[in-house]
Design a protein around this motif. Structure first.
Motif, PDB file in Angstrom:
ATOM      1  N   PHE A 234      23.227  25.314 -12.670  1.00 27.13           N
ATOM      2  CA  PHE A 234      22.935  25.897 -11.355  1.00 27.13           C
ATOM      3  C   PHE A 234      23.646  25.083 -10.272  1.00 27.13           C
ATOM      4  CE2 PHE A 234      20.293  26.613  -7.585  1.00 27.13           C
ATOM      5  CZ  PHE A 234      20.081  27.989  -7.636  1.00 27.13           C
ATOM      6  N   THR A 235      24.293  25.777  -9.339  1.00 25.59           N
ATOM      7  CA  THR A 235      25.011  25.092  -8.265  1.00 25.59           C
ATOM      8  C   THR A 235      24.317  25.333  -6.930  1.00 25.59           C
ATOM      9  OG1 THR A 235      26.492  27.001  -7.975  1.00 25.59           O
ATOM     10  CG2 THR A 235      27.245  25.214  -9.419  1.00 25.59           C
ATOM     11  N   VAL A 236      24.187  24.257  -6.136  1.00 25.23           N
ATOM     12  CA  VAL A 236      23.524  24.360  -4.844  1.00 25.23           C
ATOM     13  C   VAL A 236      24.375  23.646  -3.794  1.00 25.23           C
ATOM     14  CG1 VAL A 236      22.106  22.351  -5.398  1.00 25.23           C
ATOM     15  CG2 VAL A 236      21.395  23.885  -3.571  1.00 25.23           C
ATOM     16  N   TYR A 237      24.460  24.264  -2.618  1.00 24.53           N
ATOM     17  CA  TYR A 237      25.369  23.787  -1.570  1.00 24.53           C
ATOM     18  C   TYR A 237      24.635  23.692  -0.243  1.00 24.53           C
ATOM     19  CZ  TYR A 237      29.414  24.099   1.684  1.00 24.53           C
ATOM     20  OH  TYR A 237      30.340  23.888   2.684  1.00 24.53           O
TER      21      TYR A 237
ATOM     22  N   GLN B 167      36.770  22.428   9.604  1.00 21.52           N
ATOM     23  CA  GLN B 167      37.672  22.723   8.493  1.00 21.52           C
ATOM     24  C   GLN B 167      36.850  23.132   7.275  1.00 21.52           C
ATOM     25  OE1 GLN B 167      40.258  19.487   7.460  1.00 21.52           O
ATOM     26  NE2 GLN B 167      41.613  20.757   6.222  1.00 21.52           N
ATOM     27  N   ASP B 168      37.197  24.275   6.708  1.00 23.75           N
ATOM     28  CA  ASP B 168      36.410  24.810   5.597  1.00 23.75           C
ATOM     29  C   ASP B 168      36.449  23.865   4.391  1.00 23.75           C
ATOM     30  OD1 ASP B 168      34.858  26.531   4.126  1.00 23.75           O
ATOM     31  OD2 ASP B 168      36.553  27.737   3.441  1.00 23.75           O
ATOM     32  N   TRP B 169      35.308  23.766   3.734  1.00 23.28           N
ATOM     33  CA  TRP B 169      35.176  23.003   2.488  1.00 23.28           C
ATOM     34  C   TRP B 169      33.921  23.472   1.770  1.00 23.28           C
ATOM     35  CZ3 TRP B 169      31.496  19.926   0.209  1.00 23.28           C
ATOM     36  CH2 TRP B 169      31.914  19.198  -0.909  1.00 23.28           C
TER      37      TRP B 169
ATOM     38  N   PRO C 101      34.381  24.675  -7.731  1.00 18.20           N
ATOM     39  CA  PRO C 101      33.837  25.958  -7.275  1.00 18.20           C
ATOM     40  C   PRO C 101      33.769  26.032  -5.751  1.00 18.20           C
ATOM     41  CG  PRO C 101      32.039  24.522  -7.919  1.00 18.20           C
ATOM     42  CD  PRO C 101      33.297  23.763  -8.207  1.00 18.20           C
ATOM     43  N   THR C 102      33.986  27.231  -5.249  1.00 19.08           N
ATOM     44  CA  THR C 102      33.902  27.421  -3.795  1.00 19.08           C
ATOM     45  C   THR C 102      32.683  28.253  -3.401  1.00 19.08           C
ATOM     46  OG1 THR C 102      35.305  29.390  -3.917  1.00 19.08           O
ATOM     47  CG2 THR C 102      36.402  27.278  -3.506  1.00 19.08           C
ATOM     48  N   ASN C 103      32.097  28.959  -4.361  1.00 21.30           N
ATOM     49  CA  ASN C 103      30.887  29.745  -4.102  1.00 21.30           C
ATOM     50  C   ASN C 103      29.755  29.243  -5.007  1.00 21.30           C
ATOM     51  OD1 ASN C 103      32.375  31.175  -2.322  1.00 21.30           O
ATOM     52  ND2 ASN C 103      32.558  33.018  -3.564  1.00 21.30           N
TER      53      ASN C 103
ATOM     54  N   HIS D 188      30.234  30.983   1.403  1.00 26.17           N
ATOM     55  CA  HIS D 188      30.276  30.215   0.159  1.00 26.17           C
ATOM     56  C   HIS D 188      29.155  30.597  -0.820  1.00 26.17           C
ATOM     57  CE1 HIS D 188      33.586  27.501   1.040  1.00 26.17           C
ATOM     58  NE2 HIS D 188      33.156  27.456   2.287  1.00 26.17           N
ATOM     59  N   LEU D 189      28.509  31.714  -0.574  1.00 21.99           N
ATOM     60  CA  LEU D 189      27.439  32.184  -1.459  1.00 21.99           C
ATOM     61  C   LEU D 189      28.015  33.088  -2.544  1.00 21.99           C
ATOM     62  CD1 LEU D 189      24.295  32.290  -1.844  1.00 21.99           C
ATOM     63  CD2 LEU D 189      24.349  34.398  -0.491  1.00 21.99           C
ATOM     64  N   LYS D 190      27.557  32.900  -3.792  1.00 20.92           N
ATOM     65  CA  LYS D 190      27.960  33.797  -4.873  1.00 20.92           C
ATOM     66  C   LYS D 190      27.444  35.204  -4.615  1.00 20.92           C
ATOM     67  CE  LYS D 190      28.324  30.711  -8.896  1.00 20.92           C
ATOM     68  NZ  LYS D 190      27.744  30.404 -10.244  1.00 20.92           N
ATOM     69  N   ASN D 191      28.053  36.181  -5.257  1.00 19.56           N
ATOM     70  CA  ASN D 191      27.628  37.573  -5.068  1.00 19.56           C
ATOM     71  C   ASN D 191      26.191  37.804  -5.514  1.00 19.56           C
ATOM     72  OD1 ASN D 191      30.010  38.482  -3.925  1.00 19.56           O
ATOM     73  ND2 ASN D 191      30.949  38.968  -5.903  1.00 19.56           N
TER      74      ASN D 191
END
Length: 534
Positions: free
Chosen positions: A224-227, A289-291, A296-298, A347-350
């Motif tokens: 699981f990825t969390v940002y 600046q986007d990061w 992974p980006t999403n 940056h959220l997954k679908n």
């Protein structure tokens, strides 16, 4: 000295808090938190290395003093030293020389030979061991006049903090216990820091709420990825551990503008036993600046508590930025709320879920914000709006709202929850209890109308309200006052008048009994005149 026996978070917290108290009278909480948390972290790194060396060499030990002796003897063996250092660097990505470990410095303190320069060197050695630790202790100024007016007083202050931690073995303290104690310490610093707390801390109850919502149905997802692009101390990110059945496989991504807070987040990750390979944190301006731009980006979950109504450049070039370009307008220069929201949403997954805490103004303000809100609603991206109580945060007393966003909603409905009246008061702060959070979660899952609490609005209703999401438009919390009983009120007034009359008679009687002098005569006569209505 025998190691202190710590039976749980409360005991460990007390020891850690005692170390903080030494600095409390010398500087404000926003400063002394860096010293306290930094020294605790250095001890954590040092203790881990000592225990690891003893285990590598398969030498028995019962406390850190014995582990220290094992390390010193191994280091003095020239043939063994190089191999040992290679192992330490490979396993931990850092090395601390035997004379610079926390335990060795404590020995110096007990002998009256402590030198701050050795501690500084220990900090530098860790920071240069690997890029993971670069600049980690940069906020700890061991030569600050705040520590004392002379070199000796400065050393004595730092030595006193270190002695409070003497005997604790942080390497063999449960990661849950140590992590919880560290988190609680951060929360106490936030409580004392006032408005500055907003830079590094989101109250646990709010963190729990949005983390639980974002992870519903995904508790068993491995990897699981969390940002969190405004991560502060990382507390919001780390909540994912609590609600995952695969906590060791979670991957954390975060960005923070404030360097001191960024350092705190890195320490917090490691103290929660998150492997270095499982988190990627960055010290930079999220909006400028986007990061991240590399995979992974999403992410499965985006969790945010950005600074409210912050200023940003809103430069025209951002209209070509893929984070903002689909909306045709930019968040105002004076209010970056929607800029943060759109960055996180990008940056959220679908199939992911985003939760963001913002001031209520984003629900109803017009202009560019109104246009952005309308596009989000027409696209069906806004899932739920939750009104929270006022005074939940240390940094502001205003009521806030949690907005839940999704990219794959099957419809354009918006669910509203008004939880603004559900809280407990703790000293000067309001707090969401577990029961309050459970109530919100249950309503969120069921998505059914609840009188004066929740409402599922279809798109037509939202459109009729000109895409204004102000919660009172959808949930009527008005409580009709009970009718006034005129007869009862009249009786109460008569009773009050009687009590006043009786009190006046009693006072006049007391005045008559007073000894009259030239000085008091005029005062007594004036008082009687008032109550006799002369």
């Amino acid at each position: 000295m025998a190691e202190k026996k710590v039976t749980g978070t409360k005991d460990l917290f007390q020891v850690l808090w005692n170390s903080a108290n030494i600095l409390r009278s010398k500087m404000d909480a926003n400063e002394y938190k860096n010293y306290t948390l930094g020294l605790i972290f250095y001890k954590f790194l040092s203790d881990n290395q000592l225990v690891h060396v003893a285990n590598l060499l398969e030498e028995p030990y019962t406390n850190l003093s014995e582990a220290q002796k094992i390390y010193e003897e191994a280091y003095n063996d020239v043939d063994l030293r190089e191999e040992l250092y290679e192992n330490l660097q490979y396993d931990y990505s850092y090395t601390i020389a035997p004379e610079l470990t926390f335990q060795s410095l404590l020995n110096d303190i007990h002998k009256g030979q402590f030198q701050r320069e050795k501690l500084m060197q220990g900090f530098r050695d860790v920071e240069t061991s690997d890029e993971t630790f670069f600049g980690l202790f940069s906020d700890i100024d061991l030569d600050s006049n705040r520590l004392g007016t002379t070199q000796q007083k400065k050393s004595d202050t730092i030595a006193s903090v270190m002695k409070e931690l003497d005997g604790l073995n942080l390497a063999e303290t449960s990661s849950d216990v140590l992590g919880d104690a560290y988190e609680y310490l951060i929360s106490q610093f936030a409580s004392e820091s006032g408005k500055k707390a907003g830079e590094f801390y989101t109250p646990q109850s709010v963190s729990q709420l949005i983390t639980r919502i974002s992870m519903l149905g995904k508790e068993n997802v491995a990897g699981f990825t969390v940002y969190d692009p405004t991560m502060g101390s990382g507390s919001l990110l780390l909540n994912a551990q609590t609600y995952s059945n695969e906590p060791t496989k979670i991957r954390y991504f975060g960005q923070e503008l404030n360097t001191s807070t960024y350092n705190l987040a890195r320490m917090n990750m490691m103290l929660h036993q998150v492997p270095v390979t499982n988190f990627k944190l960055r010290n930079a301006d999220t909006l400028d600046q986007d990061w991240p731009t590399d995979e992974p980006t999403n992410f499965d979950a985006v969790l945010m508590n950005p600074p409210y109504s912050a200023k940003w450049s809103a430069a025209k070039g951002f209209l070509d930025d893929p984070r903002f370009s689909p909306y045709g307008v930019l968040a105002p220069k004076s209010k970056a709320d929607f800029a943060f929201l759109l960055h996180g949403f990008y940056h959220l997954k679908n199939d992911g879920v985003m939760g963001i805490v913002l001031p209520h103004g984003i629900l109803f303000r017009g202009g560019a914000e109104g246009k952005i809100r309308q596009i989000l609603l027409e696209s069906g991206y806004i899932d739920t709006v939750i009104g929270l109580p006022a005074n939940l945060f240390y940094s502001t007393s205003i009521p806030t709202t949690v907005v839940i966003l999704k990219k794959n909603k099957p419809d354009k409905t918006v669910f509203f929850i008004d939880a603004s009246n559900d809280f407990e008061k703790v000293k000067t702060q309001n707090n969401l209890t577990d029961a309050h959070i459970d109530k919100i979660i249950e309503a969120y899952i069921n998505k059914k109308d609840i009188d004066k609490y929740a409402h599922l609005a279809d798109f037509d209703e939202i459109k009729e309200n000109d895409f204004n999401l102000n919660i009172p438009r959808y949930i009527d919390t008005y409580e009709e006052e009970e009718p006034i009983n005129i007869v009862q009120v009249s009786k109460e007034i008569q009773e009050i008048d009687k009590q006043i009359a009786d009190a006046e008679k009693e006072l006049l009687a007391m005045l008559d009994q007073l000894q009259v002098t030239d000085e008091t005569k005029s005062i007594i006569e004036a008082t009687k005149a008032v109550f006799r209505h002369d």
